[in-house]
Design an enzyme around this catalytic site. Structure first.
Site, mmCIF file in Angstrom:
data_model
loop_
_atom_site.group_PDB
_atom_site.id
_atom_site.type_symbol
_atom_site.label_atom_id
_atom_site.label_comp_id
_atom_site.label_asym_id
_atom_site.label_seq_id
_atom_site.Cartn_x
_atom_site.Cartn_y
_atom_site.Cartn_z
ATOM 1 N N GLY A 50 -20.206 24.210 -19.151
ATOM 2 C CA GLY A 50 -19.197 25.269 -19.136
ATOM 3 C C GLY A 50 -17.785 24.841 -18.790
ATOM 4 C CD GLU A 104 -19.391 25.288 -12.051
ATOM 5 O OE1 GLU A 104 -19.006 25.259 -13.240
ATOM 6 O OE2 GLU A 104 -20.541 25.585 -11.737
ATOM 7 C CG ASP A 105 -17.987 27.351 -16.180
ATOM 8 O OD1 ASP A 105 -18.493 27.110 -15.060
ATOM 9 O OD2 ASP A 105 -18.682 27.618 -17.176
ATOM 10 C CG ASP A 108 -22.675 35.060 -11.759
ATOM 11 O OD1 ASP A 108 -22.218 36.064 -11.212
ATOM 12 O OD2 ASP A 108 -23.615 35.115 -12.567
ATOM 13 C CE LYS A 136 -19.108 37.041 -13.922
ATOM 14 N NZ LYS A 136 -20.403 36.966 -14.646
ATOM 15 C CG PHE A 157 -22.086 37.491 -19.647
ATOM 16 C CD1 PHE A 157 -22.857 36.737 -18.786
ATOM 17 C CD2 PHE A 157 -21.775 36.975 -20.900
ATOM 18 C CE1 PHE A 157 -23.322 35.483 -19.162
ATOM 19 C CE2 PHE A 157 -22.230 35.724 -21.287
ATOM 20 C CZ PHE A 157 -23.008 34.979 -20.417
ATOM 21 C CB VAL A 158 -16.354 36.311 -18.909
ATOM 22 C CG1 VAL A 158 -15.733 37.552 -18.294
ATOM 23 C CG2 VAL A 158 -16.775 35.328 -17.812
ATOM 24 C CG ASP A 164 -23.062 29.229 -23.330
ATOM 25 O OD1 ASP A 164 -22.849 28.965 -22.132
ATOM 26 O OD2 ASP A 164 -24.207 29.302 -23.810
ATOM 27 N NE ARG A 170 -21.364 25.540 -24.501
ATOM 28 C CZ ARG A 170 -21.757 25.835 -23.270
ATOM 29 N NH1 ARG A 170 -20.875 26.164 -22.364
ATOM 30 N NH2 ARG A 170 -23.018 25.792 -22.947
HETATM 31 P P1 IMP Z 1 -24.167 30.634 -10.665
HETATM 32 O O1 IMP Z 1 -25.137 29.552 -10.281
HETATM 33 O O2 IMP Z 1 -24.827 31.983 -10.676
HETATM 34 O O3 IMP Z 1 -22.927 30.635 -9.805
HETATM 35 O O4 IMP Z 1 -23.718 30.396 -12.167
HETATM 36 C C1 IMP Z 1 -23.763 29.127 -12.685
HETATM 37 C C2 IMP Z 1 -23.279 28.936 -14.086
HETATM 38 O O5 IMP Z 1 -23.711 29.994 -14.927
HETATM 39 C C3 IMP Z 1 -21.783 28.896 -14.240
HETATM 40 O O6 IMP Z 1 -21.240 27.651 -13.918
HETATM 41 C C4 IMP Z 1 -21.656 29.216 -15.715
HETATM 42 O O7 IMP Z 1 -21.811 28.051 -16.498
HETATM 43 C C5 IMP Z 1 -22.776 30.197 -15.949
HETATM 44 N N1 IMP Z 1 -22.250 31.591 -15.865
HETATM 45 C C6 IMP Z 1 -22.176 32.407 -14.801
HETATM 46 N N2 IMP Z 1 -21.601 33.583 -15.110
HETATM 47 C C7 IMP Z 1 -21.293 33.500 -16.417
HETATM 48 C C8 IMP Z 1 -20.633 34.413 -17.340
HETATM 49 O O8 IMP Z 1 -20.203 35.538 -17.027
HETATM 50 N N3 IMP Z 1 -20.489 33.925 -18.621
HETATM 51 C C9 IMP Z 1 -20.931 32.706 -19.024
HETATM 52 N N4 IMP Z 1 -21.531 31.827 -18.201
HETATM 53 C C10 IMP Z 1 -21.703 32.228 -16.907
HETATM 54 MG MG MG Z 2 -20.778 26.093 -15.203
#
Ligand code: IMP
Ligand code: MG
Length: 180
Positions: A50, A104-105, A108, A136, A157-158, A164, A170
């Site tokens: 991402g 990081e992108d 979440d 978020k 969701f984005v 993606d 992407r």
């Molecule tokens: P986390 O472990 O829940 O913080 O999320 C990990 C990964 O999930 C992020 O680094 C993103 O690559 C992907 N992700 C989380 N939220 C989104 C979203 O809204 N759109 C797309 N990818 C997401």
């Molecule tokens: Mg990521």
């Protein structure tokens, strides 16, 4: 010129953060990080897939000497976090005593980042910082360093700019949000 709406798989998305907004915020972040890291020769660690697009722009906004190392972690299927972290590409090279900047992108739940920070700490770096384009705040379940965040966004969701939805979206230059 960006489109206001895109359809990806079965879902409609609406423009949310434009390429110009991303660009100016990325430059600000690069400037802030550069004030702190000049002379420290840190290692950037973008978390693939991402963050590849943001990382490419962000490191160019940083004006200090640095190294790069890439890791790949998968935790998402479709629009849901699977809750398990899968390292598909891990550490190579020695990071002991080095300053680490994780790129990081999006944060979440923060599960991916928390696991990765724990893994990184085992290698005894001098310091660990996190730069994330998106956060978020209502979804985060962990105490995560929030020093360098591009945009704090609602819990929807984005896609786009590296992010993606099941493999698609992407390469969009702007960020789109699920239209509900
Ligand atoms: P986390 O472990 O829940 O913080 O999320 C990990 C990964 O999930 C992020 O680094 C993103 O690559 C992907 N992700 C989380 N939220 C989104 C979203 O809204 N759109 C797309 N990818 C997401
Ligand atoms: Mg990521």
């Amino acid at each position: 010129m960006e489109n206001d709406k895109v359809k990806i798989h079965d879902k409609e998305f609406r423009i949310f953060i434009t390429r110009d907004e991303i660009n100016s915020r990325t430059n600000e972040l690069g400037w802030e990080v550069s004030k702190k890291y000049k002379g420290l020769n840190p290692i950037f660690i973008p978390i693939l897939n991402g963050s590849f697009m943001f990382a490419a722009d962000f490191v160019r906004a940083c004006t200090f000497d640095s190294d790069m190392m890439f890791v790949k972690i998968k935790s998402y299927e479709g629009m849901a976090s699977t809750g398990t972290i899968n390292f598909q590409l891990g550490f190579e090279g020695d990071i002991k005593g080095r300053h680490i900047i994780i790129v990081e992108d999006i944060i979440d739940s923060g599960n991916t980042l928390m696991e990765f920070i724990k893994e990184t700490e085992k290698h005894e770096p001098a310091s660990i910082a996190v730069v994330s384009l998106l956060l978020k705040p209502d979804a985060v379940k962990h105490e995560i360093p929030k020093d360098y965040i591009g945009f704090r966004i609602p819990n929807a969701f984005v896609v786009g700019y590296g992010l993606d939805y099941d493999g698609l979206g992407r390469t969009l230059p702007d960020i789109y949000q699920l239209d509900i």
